[in-house]
Design a protein around this motif. Structure first.
Motif, mmCIF file in Angstrom:
data_model
loop_
_atom_site.group_PDB
_atom_site.id
_atom_site.type_symbol
_atom_site.label_atom_id
_atom_site.label_comp_id
_atom_site.label_asym_id
_atom_site.label_seq_id
_atom_site.Cartn_x
_atom_site.Cartn_y
_atom_site.Cartn_z
ATOM 1 N N PHE A 280 -18.248 0.257 -38.082
ATOM 2 C CA PHE A 280 -17.279 -0.482 -38.891
ATOM 3 C C PHE A 280 -15.890 -0.574 -38.264
ATOM 4 O O PHE A 280 -15.185 -1.559 -38.475
ATOM 5 C CB PHE A 280 -17.200 0.134 -40.294
ATOM 6 N N TYR A 281 -15.505 0.411 -37.488
ATOM 7 C CA TYR A 281 -14.151 0.426 -36.923
ATOM 8 C C TYR A 281 -14.137 -0.033 -35.462
ATOM 9 O O TYR A 281 -13.375 -0.941 -35.100
ATOM 10 C CB TYR A 281 -13.530 1.820 -37.088
ATOM 11 N N CYS B 143 -12.805 -2.811 -38.788
ATOM 12 C CA CYS B 143 -12.300 -2.508 -40.129
ATOM 13 C C CYS B 143 -10.905 -1.886 -40.048
ATOM 14 O O CYS B 143 -10.645 -1.008 -39.229
ATOM 15 C CB CYS B 143 -13.251 -1.554 -40.846
ATOM 16 N N ASP B 144 -10.019 -2.351 -40.920
ATOM 17 C CA ASP B 144 -8.637 -1.858 -40.920
ATOM 18 C C ASP B 144 -8.145 -1.576 -42.331
ATOM 19 O O ASP B 144 -6.956 -1.368 -42.547
ATOM 20 C CB ASP B 144 -7.740 -2.903 -40.240
ATOM 21 N N HIS C 168 -10.690 -7.658 -44.049
ATOM 22 C CA HIS C 168 -11.245 -6.313 -44.180
ATOM 23 C C HIS C 168 -11.919 -5.886 -42.874
ATOM 24 O O HIS C 168 -11.656 -4.809 -42.339
ATOM 25 C CB HIS C 168 -12.232 -6.302 -45.348
ATOM 26 N N ARG C 169 -12.777 -6.740 -42.360
ATOM 27 C CA ARG C 169 -13.442 -6.524 -41.065
ATOM 28 C C ARG C 169 -14.145 -7.809 -40.693
ATOM 29 O O ARG C 169 -14.065 -8.817 -41.402
ATOM 30 C CB ARG C 169 -14.444 -5.367 -41.134
#
Length: 283
Positions: free
Chosen positions: A88-89, A94-95, A259-260
């Motif tokens: 996810f990151y 993703c942040d 969001h991502r």
């Protein structure tokens, strides 16, 4: 459909063989950052389109085979150190935790409230990424809640000592003793980031968490924009929309943000809301 490896190669059988030879599964003795670097995964090919709750990837397993992980199978993902962050990151950008803590920090500064005074309930806490961001701005008391025992185990493994307490609980039917324990923390802030909707945290669970927060406390949440539209059937649009209109939720910061990325590399847009609790939720 052939997956696409994160290094830019396509997921053909030949490329998979290369990744299988080079992949070293993360060890529990590795640091989280080392585990993230070691993991190898591949996404569906770029032209493939999936709904957000059906997204998936394949990950190199310790025996050299590849295993499919659905993104909402969090129990399986949390068992492998670094996999949540990798997917996810590192890959999908993703942040949300950093972005939302930034919004909260701006709101606190405007209100003249020091971050270190907050007593936070982190709903859908997972392995502690939100608590890590909160600690970075000075929050000293955060209580985690997740429905998965694997989430608590991952938080203790990956980010120990961030939570003052961590409860594995179903907030749609919270036992009275657990509720009293949570109330004893004198919680005045609720964070629900990247967790609402898709059956992960239903409206009833959000309401239970909201009711644990002191009057005039802070509510920090993200929600996919579709869940706030008139066509929404999840129950969030009515509950949150009416609570904002009635003043029960006094919005002090609200931004639409990325969001991502989805697995097809298109942006997933969420609403980020920082509000004050001025009354009970609608409904």
């Amino acid at each position: 459909m052939a997956p696409t490896a994160v290094n830019g190669t396509n997921g053909s059988r030949d490329h998979r063989a290369v990744l299988e030879r080079t992949a070293t599964p993360p060890s529990r003795h590795m640091s989280l950052e080392e585990a993230r670097t070691t993991l190898r995964l591949a996404l569906p090919e770029p032209g493939s389109k999936f709904s957000q709750d059906d997204e998936w990837c394949v990950v190199a397993e310790p025996d050299g085979t590849w295993r499919e992980y659905r993104f909402h199978d969090y129990d399986k993902i949390f068992r492998m150190p670094g996999l949540y962050e990798k997917i996810f990151y590192d890959v999908l950008g993703c942040d949300s935790p950093r972005f939302m803590v930034g919004l909260l920090n701006e709101a606190l500064a405007t209100a003249g409230v020091p971050a270190e005074t907050l007593r936070v309930l982190d709903l859908g806490a997972g392995n502690g990424i939100m608590a890590e961001e909160l600690a970075a701005v000075g929050v000293a008391h955060t209580v985690g809640v997740d429905i998965l025992v694997e989430a608590k185990e991952a938080a203790e493994r990956d980010r120990p000592d961030l939570y003052a307490d961590y409860h594995v609980a179903d907030f749609t039917r919270l036992p009275a003793p657990q509720r009293e324990t949570l109330l004893a923390h004198r919680l005045d802030t609720l964070t629900v980031v990247a967790a609402l909707g898709f059956g992960d945290i239903p409206p009833a669970a959000f309401r239970t968490a909201y009711d644990l927060i002191a009057p005039d406390g802070w509510v920090v949440m993200t929600i996919k924009d579709a869940f706030l539209e008139a066509t929404d059937t999840s129950g969030f649009a009515g509950m949150i929309g009416e609570s904002i209109r009635s003043g029960a939720l006094e919005v002090v910061r609200r931004e639409r943000f990325q969001h991502r990325l989805a697995t097809d590399r298109t942006p997933l847009l969420y609403e980020g809301i920082v509000a004050r609790k001025r009354g009970p939720l609608a409904g």
